[in-house]
Design a protein around this motif. Sequence first.
Motif, mmCIF file in Angstrom:
data_model
loop_
_atom_site.group_PDB
_atom_site.id
_atom_site.type_symbol
_atom_site.label_atom_id
_atom_site.label_comp_id
_atom_site.label_asym_id
_atom_site.label_seq_id
_atom_site.Cartn_x
_atom_site.Cartn_y
_atom_site.Cartn_z
ATOM 1 N N CYS A 99 33.803 37.787 30.664
ATOM 2 C CA CYS A 99 35.465 38.788 30.047
ATOM 3 C C CYS A 99 36.722 38.298 29.643
ATOM 4 C CB CYS A 99 36.097 39.204 32.321
ATOM 5 S SG CYS A 99 37.698 40.445 32.091
ATOM 6 N N ASP A 101 39.844 37.811 30.074
ATOM 7 C CA ASP A 101 40.786 36.570 31.219
ATOM 8 C C ASP A 101 41.083 36.279 30.139
ATOM 9 O OD1 ASP A 101 41.503 35.052 33.132
ATOM 10 O OD2 ASP A 101 41.955 37.256 34.009
ATOM 11 N N HIS A 152 34.342 36.172 37.410
ATOM 12 C CA HIS A 152 34.859 35.881 37.268
ATOM 13 C C HIS A 152 36.125 35.789 38.874
ATOM 14 C CE1 HIS A 152 38.738 37.379 36.034
ATOM 15 N NE2 HIS A 152 38.148 37.866 35.390
ATOM 16 N N CYS A 155 38.827 39.494 38.907
ATOM 17 C CA CYS A 155 39.134 40.123 37.914
ATOM 18 C C CYS A 155 40.323 41.572 37.603
ATOM 19 C CB CYS A 155 37.774 40.558 37.840
ATOM 20 S SG CYS A 155 37.482 41.001 35.823
ATOM 21 N N GLY A 156 40.880 41.439 36.617
ATOM 22 C CA GLY A 156 42.382 41.932 37.029
ATOM 23 C C GLY A 156 41.504 43.271 36.937
HETATM 24 ZN ZN LIG Z 1 38.149 40.335 34.487
#
Ligand SMILES: [Zn+2]
Length: 246
Positions: A99, A101, A152, A155-156
């Motif tokens: 990701c 992130d 993760h 996760c947004g």
């Molecule tokens: Zn994420």
Amino acid sequence: MLDDRLPRRDLLRLAGFSTLSVGLAACGRVAPAVQPAASALPAHPSAEGTSASADEALARLREGNQRFVADKESNPNSSPARRASIAASQEPFATILGCVDSRVPPELIFDCGLGDLFVIRTAGHTLDHAVTGSIEFGAVELKIPAILVLGHERCGAVKATIEVLEGRAEALSNIFVLVEAIAPAVEAASTRPGDLLDNAVEINVTRTMATLSQAPLLAPLIKEGKLKIAGAVYDLDTGVVRFLEG
Ligand SMILES: [Zn+2]
């Protein structure tokens, strides 16, 4: 700009899990899993390539993460000498699809250095032609023996997908592509006990693994035992990368 927004009526249709597939189909979007033709890459892979097996590569990732968690990093392969030694060619030992992130940088959490990892990052490790093509390139051209799909905690992208599906947020512009890709994982997670976000993150990893395993240039390598796809979830609190079974 209005055309780039997900129409409100579609959001409402997306709000119920039971109507999810209908809602997505109505949007007329093409699933991002379509793969490029096999002829899109060179027919004769480079003679260069890592000699490490998939299991050795994954073991190296585990060991690197253990050093990271223990705050005993060796910070390997970061010297000017290393930079010079790989200037002409690269032999990364693993592909990481993770990701975007900022808290999950692969080289840091696996204690790796220059030329070690072939990294592709998109929000929620969402696949499209470019992402899958990049991974295929790594497997065929660089002969990278292992692919790790790395989700993760919290996760947004997955969280945003949940909020859109529940009608609490809108997916604007190209963010809708991310929501569309992650939505099936949220839908599957909604039928399981436990934390919806945690479950959706893990299912999103396994779904991405399954899609990748069917890519035209990856499937034969897996069948021949030359390539392995693994999945894992990173814990933001502890730094531990938890490898999924199977
Ligand atoms: Zn994420």
